[in-house]
Design an enzyme around this catalytic site. Structure first.
Site, PDB file in Angstrom:
ATOM      1  N   ARG A   1      12.892 -35.042   3.390  1.00 28.64           N
ATOM      2  CA  ARG A   1      12.784 -36.092   4.225  1.00 28.64           C
ATOM      3  C   ARG A   1      13.621 -37.393   4.355  1.00 28.64           C
ATOM      4  O   ARG A   1      13.777 -38.506   4.330  1.00 28.64           O
ATOM      5  CB  ARG A   1      11.522 -37.201   3.514  1.00 28.64           C
TER       6      ARG A   1
ATOM      7  N   ARG B   1      11.175 -43.120   7.907  1.00 32.66           N
ATOM      8  CA  ARG B   1      11.146 -44.491   7.939  1.00 32.66           C
ATOM      9  C   ARG B   1      11.811 -45.533   7.223  1.00 32.66           C
ATOM     10  O   ARG B   1      12.071 -46.646   7.369  1.00 32.66           O
ATOM     11  CB  ARG B   1       9.524 -44.779   7.653  1.00 32.66           C
TER      12      ARG B   1
ATOM     13  N   ARG C   1      12.019 -43.797  16.770  1.00 31.06           N
ATOM     14  CA  ARG C   1      10.656 -43.634  16.592  1.00 31.06           C
ATOM     15  C   ARG C   1       9.727 -44.468  17.514  1.00 31.06           C
ATOM     16  O   ARG C   1       8.847 -44.231  18.396  1.00 31.06           O
ATOM     17  CB  ARG C   1      10.019 -43.894  15.218  1.00 31.06           C
TER      18      ARG C   1
ATOM     19  N   ASP D   1       7.610 -31.212  11.798  1.00 32.11           N
ATOM     20  CA  ASP D   1       6.573 -31.415  10.965  1.00 32.11           C
ATOM     21  C   ASP D   1       6.006 -29.870  10.709  1.00 32.11           C
ATOM     22  O   ASP D   1       5.847 -29.174  11.725  1.00 32.11           O
ATOM     23  CB  ASP D   1       5.598 -32.538  11.525  1.00 32.11           C
TER      24      ASP D   1
ATOM     25  N   TYR E   1      -4.609 -29.015   5.706  1.00 33.01           N
ATOM     26  CA  TYR E   1      -4.870 -30.009   6.756  1.00 33.01           C
ATOM     27  C   TYR E   1      -5.733 -29.581   7.840  1.00 33.01           C
ATOM     28  O   TYR E   1      -6.634 -30.136   8.272  1.00 33.01           O
ATOM     29  CB  TYR E   1      -3.407 -30.215   7.409  1.00 33.01           C
TER      30      TYR E   1
HETATM   31  O1  CP3 Z   1      12.587 -33.568   5.759  1.00 30.64           O
HETATM   32  C1  CP3 Z   1      12.980 -33.890   6.636  1.00 30.64           C
HETATM   33  O2  CP3 Z   1      13.786 -34.997   6.875  1.00 30.64           O
HETATM   34  C2  CP3 Z   1      12.402 -33.183   8.052  1.00 30.64           C
HETATM   35  C3  CP3 Z   1      11.185 -33.588   8.608  1.00 30.64           C
HETATM   36  C4  CP3 Z   1       9.962 -33.413   7.856  1.00 30.64           C
HETATM   37  C5  CP3 Z   1       8.783 -34.238   8.231  1.00 30.64           C
HETATM   38  N1  CP3 Z   1       7.663 -33.577   7.744  1.00 30.64           N
HETATM   39  C6  CP3 Z   1       8.913 -35.441   8.914  1.00 30.64           C
HETATM   40  C7  CP3 Z   1       7.786 -36.467   8.849  1.00 30.64           C
HETATM   41  C8  CP3 Z   1       9.276 -32.423   7.017  1.00 30.64           C
HETATM   42  C9  CP3 Z   1      10.213 -31.149   6.495  1.00 30.64           C
HETATM   43  C10 CP3 Z   1       8.064 -32.689   6.999  1.00 30.64           C
HETATM   44  C11 CP3 Z   1       7.290 -31.624   6.074  1.00 30.64           C
HETATM   45  C12 CP3 Z   1       5.830 -31.915   5.860  1.00 30.64           C
HETATM   46  N2  CP3 Z   1       4.842 -32.650   6.774  1.00 30.64           N
HETATM   47  C13 CP3 Z   1       5.170 -31.742   4.757  1.00 30.64           C
HETATM   48  C14 CP3 Z   1       5.537 -30.886   3.557  1.00 30.64           C
HETATM   49  C15 CP3 Z   1       6.457 -31.690   2.657  1.00 30.64           C
HETATM   50  C16 CP3 Z   1       5.663 -32.674   1.892  1.00 30.64           C
HETATM   51  O3  CP3 Z   1       5.935 -34.075   2.285  1.00 30.64           O
HETATM   52  O4  CP3 Z   1       4.782 -32.373   0.988  1.00 30.64           O
HETATM   53  C17 CP3 Z   1       3.846 -32.264   4.886  1.00 30.64           C
HETATM   54  C18 CP3 Z   1       2.743 -31.812   3.597  1.00 30.64           C
HETATM   55  C19 CP3 Z   1       3.677 -32.657   6.150  1.00 30.64           C
HETATM   56  C20 CP3 Z   1       2.642 -33.388   6.874  1.00 30.64           C
HETATM   57  C21 CP3 Z   1       2.560 -34.879   7.187  1.00 30.64           C
HETATM   58  N3  CP3 Z   1       3.326 -35.181   8.155  1.00 30.64           N
HETATM   59  C22 CP3 Z   1       2.009 -36.014   6.574  1.00 30.64           C
HETATM   60  C23 CP3 Z   1       0.895 -35.739   5.429  1.00 30.64           C
HETATM   61  C24 CP3 Z   1       2.429 -37.127   7.230  1.00 30.64           C
HETATM   62  C25 CP3 Z   1       2.225 -38.484   6.969  1.00 30.64           C
HETATM   63  C26 CP3 Z   1       2.587 -39.011   5.587  1.00 30.64           C
HETATM   64  C27 CP3 Z   1       3.710 -40.131   5.925  1.00 30.64           C
HETATM   65  O5  CP3 Z   1       4.764 -40.096   5.154  1.00 30.64           O
HETATM   66  O6  CP3 Z   1       3.331 -40.806   6.753  1.00 30.64           O
HETATM   67  C28 CP3 Z   1       3.412 -36.516   8.041  1.00 30.64           C
HETATM   68  C29 CP3 Z   1       4.136 -37.591   9.051  1.00 30.64           C
HETATM   69  C30 CP3 Z   1       5.766 -37.417   8.924  1.00 30.64           C
HETATM   70  N4  CP3 Z   1       6.355 -36.153   8.964  1.00 30.64           N
HETATM   71  C31 CP3 Z   1       6.532 -38.343   8.948  1.00 30.64           C
HETATM   72  C32 CP3 Z   1       8.019 -38.061   8.934  1.00 30.64           C
HETATM   73  C33 CP3 Z   1       9.183 -38.679   9.017  1.00 30.64           C
HETATM   74  C34 CP3 Z   1       6.331 -39.788   9.133  1.00 30.64           C
HETATM   75  C35 CP3 Z   1       6.061 -40.182  10.431  1.00 30.64           C
HETATM   76  C36 CP3 Z   1       6.051 -41.612  10.839  1.00 30.64           C
HETATM   77  O7  CP3 Z   1       5.416 -42.467  10.731  1.00 30.64           O
HETATM   78  O8  CP3 Z   1       7.313 -41.756  11.533  1.00 30.64           O
END
Ligand code: CP3
Length: 340
Positions: free
Chosen positions: A23, A27, A36, A73, A149
């Protein structure tokens, strides 16, 4: 052309170790929040190559990490299979759940590659724009985590719905897992074809299954994915991240045949070095929450990891993703501490 990150995945130690953060684009970065907002929704960010490329490169420009990870994602896979997926501000992912075999049977690969094509276009543009020392990581979620999910309809605390499906109708559930294996092989192979140098498989919910089910729903599908991708790309390094696997880490490392494992925050680093196969590269595993406080406690935690990995091929990373309340300056401090 030397990419320290790839060297380490081939078993060659570097000192200081290469570093990137899960990540790393997100944000906590003001430039991400701007992109975004311009893009509109989160999925628009993922499916518009212009934005996905820009956001992927933001943390590379700021910190000079040794690897970029594609901005995308894990939930684009169910989206590509025809499930309704959205990201709701302040809530997280929301999916129209598939609770049983007949609901899961409505999903298919028919439009998968067409829908995900913009992602592969982004991979190819990122790969062209990175310098010779920076690697590009492609990724996917592992079938169990993605199924969590899909069946729960979003994040879950108790995994009641997905376990009811998996334990109550293992044959039906295995059809869903098989579809995810096929889709994930396709998705990862396309990223390699477009220029990804290495892959990471995120099994974020590895920690909620008993050991027999862990073999069945975590290890077996990931081994099939590793085999499937390697039948097309024999040399591609693959990192497995079975978050929360605890005592199952060594079995995961050996049986999935991944190249390296990423350690979550709760794994004692010395235990990992003793119990994982000799010569297997490891990635991790500082608690991302140290970045909220910084200071001497963070420095101590960094030193402990560097010390434990003195004889191991090691990639410095977090035990989970960067928290959204992290200050960008704390990340600078972490990077310079690891590098000096
Ligand atoms: O790592 C990186 O920089 C690459 C991008 C990346 C994202 N998600 C961007 C993202 C990667 C590798 C993921 C993987 C991901 N997504 C996982 C596995 C890793 C982990 O965190 O356990 C999972 C379970 C997800 C599913 C997911 N996507 C959730 C549960 C959420 C909401 C949680 C949150 O932080 O809001 C997301 C959204 C998400 N994916 C965001 C980002 C940057 C936040 C989105 C935003 O509001 O801009």
């Amino acid at each position: 052309m030397v990419k320290p990150f790839l060297d380490v995945l081939h078993g060659i130690r570097h000192e200081p170790p290469p570093i990137w953060l899960m990540r790393q684009a997100g944000r906590y970065l003001p430039e991400y929040r701007r992109s975004r907002q311009q893009a509109g929704g989160f999925l628009d960010l993922c499916y518009t190559p212009e934005f996905a490329v820009e956001v992927t490169l933001q943390p590379i420009k700021r910190y000079g990490f040794d690897a970029a990870i594609l901005f995308s994602d894990i939930l684009v896979v169910p989206d590509g299979l025809g499930q309704d997926v959205s990201f709701v501000e302040g809530v997280g992912p929301v999916l129209v759940p598939v609770r049983n075999a007949s609901e899961a049977a409505t999903l298919s690969m028919s439009f998968f590659e067409e829908m995900l094509a913009p992602i592969y276009e982004a991979v190819s543009q990122i790969s062209n724009r990175l310098d010779d020392e920076t690697a590009l990581i492609g990724f996917a979620g592992a079938p169990w985590t993605v199924a969590c999910y899909m069946v729960e309809g979003g994040a879950s605390r108790d995994f009641n719905a997905v376990k009811s499906f998996a334990y109550g109708d293992p044959n039906g559930f295995s059809q869903l897992i098989d579809l995810l294996v096929e889709a994930t092989i396709c998705h990862l192979s396309a990223q390699v074809a477009s220029g990804a140098d290495a892959l990471q498989i995120f099994e974020s919910h590895a920690g909620v299954l008993p050991s027999v089910e862990f073999e069945k729903w975590v290890i077996n599908p990931i081994r099939q994915i590793v085999e499937g991708v390697r039948s097309r790309w024999p040399d591609i390094p693959i990192i497995g991240f079975p978050r929360g696997a605890g005592a199952m880490y060594p079995a995961f490392a050996v049986e999935t045949e991944v190249t390296a494992v990423s350690l979550d925050t709760s794994v004692p680093i010395h235990w990992a070095i003793q119990n994982l196969p000799a010569g297997m590269p490891v990635q991790g595993n500082i608690d991302p929450l140290f970045l909220l406080t910084g200071g001497v406690e963070m420095d101590r935690a960094i030193d402990e990891i560097l010390e434990a990995c003195r004889t191991r091929a090691h990639i410095f990373n977090l035990g989970h993703g960067v928290d959204k309340n992290t200050s960008p300056d704390a990340v600078s401090r972490l990077v310079s501490k690891v590098r000096n």
